[in-house]
Motif scaffolding. Structure first.
Motif, short mmCIF file in Angstrom:
data_model
loop_
_atom_site.label_atom_id
_atom_site.label_comp_id
_atom_site.label_asym_id
_atom_site.label_seq_id
_atom_site.Cartn_x
_atom_site.Cartn_y
_atom_site.Cartn_z
N GLU A 143 2.87 4.13 -10.66
CA GLU A 143 3.33 4.38 -9.29
C GLU A 143 3.42 5.88 -9.04
O GLU A 143 3.90 6.65 -9.87
N HIS A 145 3.69 8.68 -5.45
CA HIS A 145 3.74 8.85 -3.99
C HIS A 145 3.13 10.17 -3.55
O HIS A 145 3.49 10.72 -2.52
N VAL A 151 -3.13 2.46 -2.24
CA VAL A 151 -2.33 1.24 -2.13
C VAL A 151 -3.28 0.05 -2.07
O VAL A 151 -4.16 0.00 -1.22
N THR A 153 -3.89 -3.87 -1.35
CA THR A 153 -3.27 -4.91 -0.52
C THR A 153 -3.94 -6.27 -0.65
O THR A 153 -3.36 -7.28 -0.25
N GLU A 155 -4.88 -9.62 -2.24
CA GLU A 155 -4.22 -10.44 -3.25
C GLU A 155 -5.10 -10.72 -4.47
O GLU A 155 -4.60 -11.10 -5.53
N LEU A 161 0.45 -4.83 -5.81
CA LEU A 161 0.16 -4.75 -4.38
C LEU A 161 1.22 -3.94 -3.63
O LEU A 161 2.38 -3.91 -4.01
N ASN A 162 0.76 -3.27 -2.55
CA ASN A 162 1.63 -2.56 -1.61
C ASN A 162 2.50 -1.50 -2.30
O ASN A 162 3.64 -1.25 -1.89
N THR A 163 1.95 -0.91 -3.34
CA THR A 163 2.65 0.14 -4.09
C THR A 163 1.73 1.34 -4.27
O THR A 163 0.61 1.18 -4.77
#
Length: 259
Positions: A143, A145, A151, A153, A155, A161-163
């Protein structure tokens, strides 16, 4: 990203990873055939046989190393090994090297010059393979930022996901491209046969060890938990062994005759 390029129900699926591997293989076969034909007058059947052998070796080695990442899981879920996704590159590489040595000896092809050709070929195939990894979400980063974070998304991706994550797949593809450029420079000023192949192994092992620090797929395992991953341990062995042969070949004086 987009792990699936095209799908018809549950009958037919084209995965991004496999697609890019095929593109890389086509480019790799083309390069080997062009260089080996120009230098040693090989025919396409020989090169085709070589790549079929390496394909089998890469699959077996990549899947075997994958199995040993989580032996308990795969022992009870063997079907998970039969998918088009999930390979360990070092497993493929370490199985392909003896396969190449055997093939070159059997077909009486010059060992070190052919290995030099295969060094550049490996970069070509591996570059496209890492792009495939990015599309599939495998070999993902930790992770992060930062401004270059990605990211996932979809599946179907293998990444969380979404990280926001480090785009380690793109780091790897960029590193491989840089190694390819360095090899092309070394090729121009090459001092001894085998120099490209040995240089590739050293450069890749060092680069891989650095990128490992940003990897988030912890299932690959650690020799020293949290400090030395399996891949870093293998990289350390590769650098040590390769440096030995590099120095040995320099002393042996297997110099290239520049025209």
């Amino acid at each position: 990203m987009h792990p699936v390029i095209f799908k018809i129900g549950d009958v037919f699926t084209i995965y991004s990873y496999g697609f890019f591997i095929v593109i890389g293989a086509i480019c790799g076969v083309t390069y080997v055939w062009w260089q080996s034909k120009k230098q040693f007058n090989t025919n396409f059947d020989q090169i085709n046989s070589l790549f079929l052998l390496l394909l089998v070796a890469a699959i077996v080695g990549g899947k075997l190393f994958l199995f040993f990442e989580k032996p308990g899981y795969y022992a009870n879920n063997l079907s998970a090994l039969l998918t088009g996704r999930g390979f360990v590159f070092y497993g493929s590489l370490l199985f392909c090297i003896p396969a190449m040595l055997w093939f070159f000896k059997k077909h009486k092809l010059p060992l070190y010059p052919m290995l030099d050709i295969m060094a550049i070929t490996t970069c070509i195939v591996h570059f496209f393979g890492r792009i495939g990894c990015f599309m599939a979400g495998c070999c993902h980063g930790i992770e992060w930022h930062g401004p270059l974070s990605v990211v996932f998304t979809d599946e179907a991706c293998l990444a969380p996901l979404n990280t926001p994550l480090h785009p380690t797949q793109l780091y790897s593809s960029g590193m491989i491209l840089l190694i390819l450029l360095i090899l092309l420079v070394i090729k121009k000023y090459q001092k001894f046969e085998g120099q490209l192949f040995l240089s590739y192994l050293i450069l890749y092992a060092i680069g891989r060890s650095i990128i490992e620090e940003f990897r988030g797929d912890l299932s690959r395992g650690f020799v020293i938990d949290g400090y030395l991953s399996n891949s870093q341990f293998i990289s350390l062995i590769i650098v040590s062994v390769t440096l030995y042969f590099y120095i040995k070949l320099i002393k042996k004086g297997k110099v290239i005759n520049k025209k």
